[in-house]
Scaffold this motif. Structure first.
Motif, short mmCIF file in Angstrom:
data_model
loop_
_atom_site.label_atom_id
_atom_site.label_comp_id
_atom_site.label_asym_id
_atom_site.label_seq_id
_atom_site.Cartn_x
_atom_site.Cartn_y
_atom_site.Cartn_z
N PRO A 36 -1.46 -11.21 8.30
CA PRO A 36 -2.48 -10.55 9.25
C PRO A 36 -2.86 -9.26 9.00
N SER A 37 -1.58 -8.61 8.49
CA SER A 37 -1.80 -7.20 8.15
C SER A 37 -2.82 -6.83 6.84
N GLY A 38 -2.82 -7.89 5.94
CA GLY A 38 -3.46 -7.67 4.70
C GLY A 38 -2.65 -6.90 3.72
N ARG A 39 -1.36 -7.44 3.63
CA ARG A 39 -0.44 -6.61 2.59
C ARG A 39 -0.57 -7.68 1.35
N PRO A 40 -0.28 -6.96 0.44
CA PRO A 40 -0.31 -7.91 -1.23
C PRO A 40 0.69 -9.03 -0.99
N ARG A 41 0.28 -10.05 -1.37
CA ARG A 41 1.48 -11.32 -1.43
C ARG A 41 1.70 -11.62 -2.77
N VAL A 42 2.74 -12.51 -2.74
CA VAL A 42 3.13 -13.10 -3.93
C VAL A 42 2.11 -13.86 -4.66
N THR A 43 1.58 -14.84 -3.85
CA THR A 43 0.49 -15.92 -4.46
C THR A 43 -0.70 -14.94 -4.78
N ASP A 44 -0.82 -13.90 -4.33
CA ASP A 44 -2.04 -13.05 -4.87
C ASP A 44 -1.76 -12.72 -6.40
N LEU A 45 -0.58 -12.63 -6.96
CA LEU A 45 -0.21 -12.31 -8.31
C LEU A 45 -0.48 -13.62 -9.26
N LEU A 46 -0.72 -14.75 -8.62
CA LEU A 46 -0.81 -15.91 -9.63
C LEU A 46 -2.26 -15.97 -10.13
N PRO A 47 -2.63 -16.77 -11.26
CA PRO A 47 -3.97 -16.96 -11.45
C PRO A 47 -4.78 -17.90 -10.54
N SER A 48 -6.04 -17.33 -10.56
CA SER A 48 -6.67 -18.16 -9.48
C SER A 48 -7.06 -19.71 -10.08
N GLY A 49 -7.40 -20.39 -9.02
CA GLY A 49 -7.73 -21.92 -9.43
C GLY A 49 -6.69 -22.76 -9.65
#
Length: 325
Positions: free
Chosen positions: A118-131
């Motif tokens: 909810p705080s909008g911090r960067p997540r591990v899954t954000d480091l993965l390629p999209s799709g």
């Protein structure tokens, strides 16, 4: 008025003076779904993740009897399923099974492992390629730590890697303040009392010494919250930097922080074989939590029990006649 002249209205109507409450009858799950009720994800969550409908709309589909699992119509919202191992269909159309994916991520400091934040911090899954579809982290690594974390959509393997009964070993490089001597290492091996019980490391050694600090290699087979930091704080050493370098047979290697790589088929085989071996290995986690780690601690623990029992018996309570019993 005589004491027996009052009439009990319950007796007049023929009702018993004692009211009984009946427990609601809950249907037993069929043998086909005993395992899925205890493990896996909720069915409506699986449907929503597959893009069939929203979570609330998926619940309505289940209540209307339009969803089948392994050929059986499901109408209970609490049903758990394993999408990778069970056949799920909506209105007779089967859900396509997702392709299994396994990734190793070097989580940097300041990145969280939660799927939603909810705080909008960067997540591990954000480091993965999209799709890549829906993927999740296996276990956790606190925000101020860095190092190896696995990401997958294989729920069964993730459960085996994180379940306490398997005792999957995780290796950390830990930089602490001060010089750590053999006495401190012995304490860590024997066990230290934390808030929820005793905990000890599987292995610990000194890797290098610096001017004002020490670098340790620590191996743990538990997944308690911030366990490494709490253990070292109890022996007087503050953690300056913590890096997880291995989970079982999977190593971080030379991966730079923030990078991602797909696990090879050979690494996945090693990981599955390691989990099977770890499951067969005897673990005494509960015993380690409940019993003191040293003989001196055992003696003091027994003394405290005897003192508590003596104090309990010495505190006499007055009986109904006002005397002592």
């Amino acid at each position: 008025m005589p004491p027996n002249s009052r009439k009990n209205p319950r007796r007049k109507t023929g009702l018993s003076t004692r009211t009984r409450t009946r427990r609601p009858i809950t249907p037993r799950p069929s043998p086909q779904h005993k395992k899925s009720d205890a493990e896996g994800e909720r069915l409506q969550k699986v449907l929503a993740a597959a893009g069939i409908a929203s979570r609330r709309e998926s619940e309505q589909l289940i209540l209307e009897g339009r969803v089948e699992v392994d050929g059986q119509t499901i109408v209970e919202l609490g049903t758990r399923v394993d999408r990778l191992r069970q056949n799920i269909s909506v209105d007779g159309e089967p859900l396509p099974r997702p392709k299994l994916a396994y990734y190793a991520v070097h989580k940097p400091e300041g990145v969280v492992c939660t799927t939603k934040d909810p705080s909008g911090r960067p997540r591990v899954t954000d480091l993965l390629p999209s799709g890549l579809g829906r993927l999740f982290s296996v276990g956790r690594l606190d925000m101020s730590s860095e190092g190896l974390i696995l990401v997958t959509n294989d729920g069964a393997l993730a459960n085996e890697l994180t379940h306490p009964r398997h005792g999957v070993e995780k290796t950390y490089d830990v930089q602490v303040t001060g010089h750590v001597d053999q006495t401190v290492l012995s304490k860590l091996r024997k066990g230290i009392h934390l808030a929820e019980g005793f905990a000890r490391v599987v292995h610990v050694r000194t890797k290098s010494r610096r001017k004002n600090g020490t670098v340790l290699e620590m191996v743990l087979d538990e997944g308690r919250n911030r366990e490494v930091r709490r253990l070292l704080a109890r022996v007087g050493h503050r953690v300056q930097r913590l890096t997880r370098v291995a989970i079982g047979p999977i190593r971080l290697g030379e991966m730079p922080a923030g990078t991602v790589r797909r696990l090879t088929s050979e690494e996945i085989k090693k990981l599955r074989a390691y989990v099977r071996q770890a499951e067969q290995k005897p673990h005494n986690n509960q015993k380690r939590l409940d019993r003191p780690a040293t003989r001196q601690a055992v003696l003091s623990w027994r003394d405290r029990k005897q003192q508590a029992a003596a104090g309990k018996h010495s505190a006499k309570k007055p009986n109904r006649r006002g005397g002592q019993r």
